[in-house]
Design an enzyme around this catalytic site. Sequence first.
Site, PDB file in Angstrom:
ATOM      1  N   TYR A 191       1.471  11.920   9.709  1.00 36.78           N
ATOM      2  CA  TYR A 191       0.156  12.474   9.366  1.00 36.78           C
ATOM      3  C   TYR A 191       0.068  13.912   9.855  1.00 36.78           C
ATOM      4  CZ  TYR A 191      -1.831   7.942   8.008  1.00 36.78           C
ATOM      5  OH  TYR A 191      -2.107   6.760   7.376  1.00 36.78           O
ATOM      6  N   ASP A 230      -8.787   6.361   4.671  1.00 36.92           N
ATOM      7  CA  ASP A 230     -10.232   6.209   4.533  1.00 36.92           C
ATOM      8  C   ASP A 230     -10.792   7.179   3.506  1.00 36.92           C
ATOM      9  OD1 ASP A 230     -10.227   4.240   6.470  1.00 36.92           O
ATOM     10  OD2 ASP A 230     -10.570   5.661   8.109  1.00 36.92           O
TER      11      ASP A 230
END
Length: 438
Positions: free
Chosen positions: A270, A206
């Site tokens: 991540y 994002d």
Amino acid sequence: MSAPAERRRTPPSAAERRPTPPNTAQRRERPRWPGPSLGPPAGRSGGQGCCAGSPRVPSWVAAEPWSERAGRRAPFRTLTRGLRPSLQARLSQPLHGPAASAGPPHTTTAAAAEAGVGGRAAGGKPAEGSGAEGREGRRAAPGVAMVVCPPTRYLVFFQYFGTKYSGVMETSNDQTLIGVQNYLEKAMQNLKPVAPVKFHISSRTDTGVHALCNSAHLDIQRAPGKPPFEEKQLVHGLNRHLKPEPICILNAHRVPSTFHARFSALSRTYVYRLLMGCSHHSEIPVFERDLCWAPGGGYLNVPAMQEAAQFLVGTHDFSTFRSLSSETPFQSPVRTVFQVDIQPSSGFLSHHYEHRGLEFWELKFRSRSFLYRQVRRMVGALVAVGQGKLTPHRIKELLELKDSRAFPPNAMAPPSGLFLKSVEYSEADLDTTVAPGE
């Protein structure tokens, strides 16, 4: 210049330099080629006239019959006396090679037209390989068609600083912030592929999310006669055209045509960076802004966060930990999380402000795939546990509810501290299972 002209001691006048056209009867008796002007020597790309920038040759000069044995008849030296010496030399050359017996000088064989040797293919359209893009075709022998190689598939690893982009995926160029994919494909077009190239991104991020190592596959088809890019050549070429954007190609691999960057990935990792010890966001070091999250309330209860993190490991329905999107009805909420770790870390130049008592921590999550904003929601829930707003056992209860509306309001972590660390593939696809940045 012809021999009689070389013996002159004074330059000829303008009237003497002007070629004298033959009379009408002579023009009718002489055989003519269909073209309005002389064609180029065999094996050269044609255009308007004999060469770029040269004066147009009169049509009555083109009517002069060609002779492979003697080149030109004697009157030709007189007719070309007013032209430049370099042009005279080109027009004086006899035809050679297969094109000499194929027809007029400006025609080529069918194979040569396909290769761009004649400059124009059937129908009068420019042949592929002619002009500035057809240097390879012009160097090829007349009558030999160039081999068009199929597209070559590459897997590229790249990193970027996500603050100034709308995310990694492509967006329309009229937006204030555009995606990283826009810049990647623009840089690829500067390498002159035959067809536009599309990057198939493995992991979506994002706005504001960074990537130490993301990946994508792409198919590149080069012009006829040009070999596929070498891996290092592709990396250097893309990085040259990506300047000054904070995007960098790390390396590239040639992969089979059946490989897919998204569906062939074994796992994704991540990392989320937390900064403890700041009572206000203005206390974040300048070089760490947009690269970490400093939750309010001082220090966090790390042991409680580590206890709660173990409830997230394994295969679960993560409906509570995903945000709703247009793809929600079509995606299964079941995911398998391989690893959740919370470890201390170091900041950029942190040894210069150790006296301030700041602590950096990293939360690592590894899975084959994640739901939309799943990582940021899991981080926010664990931070709420560290702040005492939630108990560790509450994380297990949230998983069992399987309802995104049950997630605590305003608990999702901001995007600034999230990094895509790596994308892992099998040895069958790459030389190593560890992606750059791991």
